[in-house]
Design a protein around this motif. Structure first.
Motif, mmCIF file in Angstrom:
data_model
loop_
_atom_site.group_PDB
_atom_site.id
_atom_site.type_symbol
_atom_site.label_atom_id
_atom_site.label_comp_id
_atom_site.label_asym_id
_atom_site.label_seq_id
_atom_site.Cartn_x
_atom_site.Cartn_y
_atom_site.Cartn_z
ATOM 1 N N ALA A 158 -29.005 -48.834 30.466
ATOM 2 C CA ALA A 158 -28.724 -50.248 30.219
ATOM 3 C C ALA A 158 -27.298 -50.598 30.634
ATOM 4 N N LEU A 159 -26.373 -49.700 30.422
ATOM 5 C CA LEU A 159 -24.992 -49.913 30.869
ATOM 6 C C LEU A 159 -24.937 -50.052 32.386
ATOM 7 N N ARG A 160 -25.620 -49.165 33.081
ATOM 8 C CA ARG A 160 -25.593 -49.215 34.548
ATOM 9 C C ARG A 160 -26.242 -50.497 35.070
ATOM 10 N N ARG A 161 -27.217 -51.020 34.337
ATOM 11 C CA ARG A 161 -27.862 -52.283 34.750
ATOM 12 C C ARG A 161 -27.003 -53.495 34.424
ATOM 13 N N GLY A 162 -25.939 -53.294 33.654
ATOM 14 C CA GLY A 162 -25.121 -54.412 33.229
ATOM 15 C C GLY A 162 -25.758 -55.205 32.105
ATOM 16 N N GLU A 163 -26.712 -54.592 31.425
ATOM 17 C CA GLU A 163 -27.461 -55.280 30.375
ATOM 18 C C GLU A 163 -26.661 -55.388 29.082
ATOM 19 N N ILE A 164 -25.741 -54.472 28.865
ATOM 20 C CA ILE A 164 -24.896 -54.478 27.671
ATOM 21 C C ILE A 164 -23.436 -54.338 28.108
ATOM 22 N N ALA A 165 -22.525 -54.595 27.173
ATOM 23 C CA ALA A 165 -21.098 -54.610 27.496
ATOM 24 C C ALA A 165 -20.597 -53.231 27.885
ATOM 25 N N ALA A 166 -19.616 -53.208 28.771
ATOM 26 C CA ALA A 166 -19.100 -51.954 29.315
ATOM 27 C C ALA A 166 -18.430 -51.087 28.259
ATOM 28 N N HIS A 167 -17.976 -51.695 27.160
ATOM 29 C CA HIS A 167 -17.272 -50.902 26.145
ATOM 30 C C HIS A 167 -18.221 -50.180 25.179
ATOM 31 N N VAL A 168 -19.523 -50.415 25.291
ATOM 32 C CA VAL A 168 -20.475 -49.779 24.372
ATOM 33 C C VAL A 168 -20.537 -48.284 24.658
ATOM 34 N N ASP A 169 -20.373 -47.481 23.610
ATOM 35 C CA ASP A 169 -20.461 -46.020 23.701
ATOM 36 C C ASP A 169 -21.931 -45.625 23.499
ATOM 37 N N PRO A 170 -22.616 -45.115 24.540
ATOM 38 C CA PRO A 170 -24.038 -44.796 24.393
ATOM 39 C C PRO A 170 -24.333 -43.806 23.273
ATOM 40 N N ARG A 171 -23.471 -42.809 23.115
ATOM 41 C CA ARG A 171 -23.682 -41.792 22.074
ATOM 42 C C ARG A 171 -23.604 -42.412 20.682
ATOM 43 N N LEU A 172 -22.621 -43.262 20.459
ATOM 44 C CA LEU A 172 -22.492 -43.911 19.160
ATOM 45 C C LEU A 172 -23.612 -44.919 18.939
ATOM 46 N N ALA A 173 -23.983 -45.636 20.008
ATOM 47 C CA ALA A 173 -25.043 -46.632 19.887
ATOM 48 C C ALA A 173 -26.357 -45.989 19.464
ATOM 49 N N ILE A 174 -26.716 -44.876 20.103
ATOM 50 C CA ILE A 174 -27.987 -44.240 19.745
ATOM 51 C C ILE A 174 -27.908 -43.616 18.360
ATOM 52 N N GLU A 175 -26.724 -43.176 17.945
ATOM 53 C CA GLU A 175 -26.587 -42.642 16.585
ATOM 54 C C GLU A 175 -26.862 -43.731 15.555
ATOM 55 N N LEU A 176 -26.429 -44.959 15.833
ATOM 56 C CA LEU A 176 -26.720 -46.066 14.921
ATOM 57 C C LEU A 176 -28.224 -46.308 14.825
ATOM 58 N N VAL A 177 -28.899 -46.277 15.959
ATOM 59 C CA VAL A 177 -30.348 -46.500 15.973
ATOM 60 C C VAL A 177 -31.075 -45.386 15.224
ATOM 61 N N VAL A 178 -30.690 -44.143 15.490
ATOM 62 C CA VAL A 178 -31.346 -43.013 14.833
ATOM 63 C C VAL A 178 -31.034 -43.004 13.332
ATOM 64 N N SER A 179 -29.841 -43.431 12.951
ATOM 65 C CA SER A 179 -29.515 -43.511 11.518
ATOM 66 C C SER A 179 -30.451 -44.474 10.804
ATOM 67 N N PHE A 180 -30.787 -45.566 11.462
ATOM 68 C CA PHE A 180 -31.775 -46.501 10.906
ATOM 69 C C PHE A 180 -33.118 -45.801 10.714
ATOM 70 N N ALA A 181 -33.516 -44.993 11.717
ATOM 71 C CA ALA A 181 -34.785 -44.264 11.618
ATOM 72 C C ALA A 181 -34.748 -43.264 10.473
ATOM 73 N N TRP A 182 -33.642 -42.543 10.330
ATOM 74 C CA TRP A 182 -33.513 -41.563 9.246
ATOM 75 C C TRP A 182 -33.634 -42.248 7.885
ATOM 76 N N CYS A 183 -32.993 -43.405 7.744
ATOM 77 C CA CYS A 183 -33.068 -44.140 6.471
ATOM 78 C C CYS A 183 -34.516 -44.458 6.135
ATOM 79 N N ARG A 184 -35.275 -44.870 7.121
ATOM 80 C CA ARG A 184 -36.683 -45.160 6.914
ATOM 81 C C ARG A 184 -37.470 -43.913 6.537
ATOM 82 N N LEU A 185 -37.177 -42.803 7.206
ATOM 83 C CA LEU A 185 -37.858 -41.544 6.899
ATOM 84 C C LEU A 185 -37.564 -41.090 5.478
ATOM 85 N N LEU A 186 -36.305 -41.093 5.105
ATOM 86 C CA LEU A 186 -35.903 -40.550 3.810
ATOM 87 C C LEU A 186 -36.351 -41.411 2.637
ATOM 88 N N THR A 187 -36.638 -42.665 2.907
ATOM 89 C CA THR A 187 -37.076 -43.552 1.827
ATOM 90 C C THR A 187 -38.559 -43.895 1.930
#
Length: 216
Positions: A158-187
């Motif tokens: 998505a960064l290479r397509r210019g779909e999101i801002a250049a300052h977005v850290d892909p590793r941190l972004a996916i960690e946020l998404v996966v953290s949401f998934a973990w919250c759903r799993l654990l509850t």
């Protein structure tokens, strides 16, 4: 000659009556033995659940020595995560050309996998054990770093397509998404409709759009 792995726990007389252990190749994994150990672990999980899972039980069923198992998988959690990952069929990291659709399909398939197969309770148990066991925490951390690197490719594209801002850290972004998934799993809240998953993903992606302000 007797395999040195069978002498663990003073099992001299018992080992003589037990089936012969599979030959060990030292630090290098013997593919047949490794597959037998993984299969034994998967079978025990399916039959007895996480609560009764142990390296001792795996060793007996796979006809392998405990030192061999610990040499190849340094902890119970490491073996469980290996088995978990090999059973992780159907979880996708697609490339549709649209980050919202990629992440929606990813989370949809992950929730379905956790909900509809025995792997959800296994992964939840590993997370729980990691809170009080250092070796489990290390195994889980190493596994997640590998998974984050793989899943972050959706954000990198998505960064290479210019779909999101250049300052977005892909590793941190996916960690946020996966953290949401973990919250759903654990509850125990994995029954999300695709539309609800997409709405949650939009909350993330809208904040990463090129028009968003860069943090100071």
């Amino acid at each position: 000659m007797r395999d040195d792995d069978t002498t663990e726990d003073g099992a001299g007389d018992a080992a003589a009556a037990a089936p012969l252990a599979r030959p060990s190749t030292g630090a290098r994994r013997n593919p047949a033995s490794a597959d037998a150990i993984r299969q034994a672990a998967a079978d025990i999980l399916a039959e007895d659940g996480y609560a009764r899972f142990s390296i001792e039980a795996v060793a007996r069923r796979a006809r392998a020595g405990k030192p061999t198992i610990y040499r190849w998988w340094p902890s119970k959690a490491a073996l469980l995560l290996d088995v978990y990952h090999r059973q992780k069929h159907g979880v996708v990291t697609p490339d549709t050309g649209d980050l919202v659709e990629d992440l929606t399909a990813f989370l949809d398939s992950l929730f379905r996998h956790w909900r509809d197969t025995p792997t959800g309770p296994v992964f939840r148990s590993v997370i729980a054990e990691a809170q009080s066991d250092e070796s489990a925490a290390e195994a889980l951390g190493a596994y997640m770093e590998e998974r984050f690197a793989q899943s972050a490719q959706m954000v990198e594209r998505a960064l290479r397509r210019g779909e999101i801002a250049a300052h977005v850290d892909p590793r941190l972004a996916i960690e946020l998404v996966v953290s949401f998934a973990w919250c759903r799993l654990l509850t125990g809240r994995l029954d999300m409709e695709t539309a609800a998953v997409r709405a949650a993903v939009c909350l993330f992606v809208d904040g990463w759009r090129a028009g968003s302000a860069q943090p100071a």
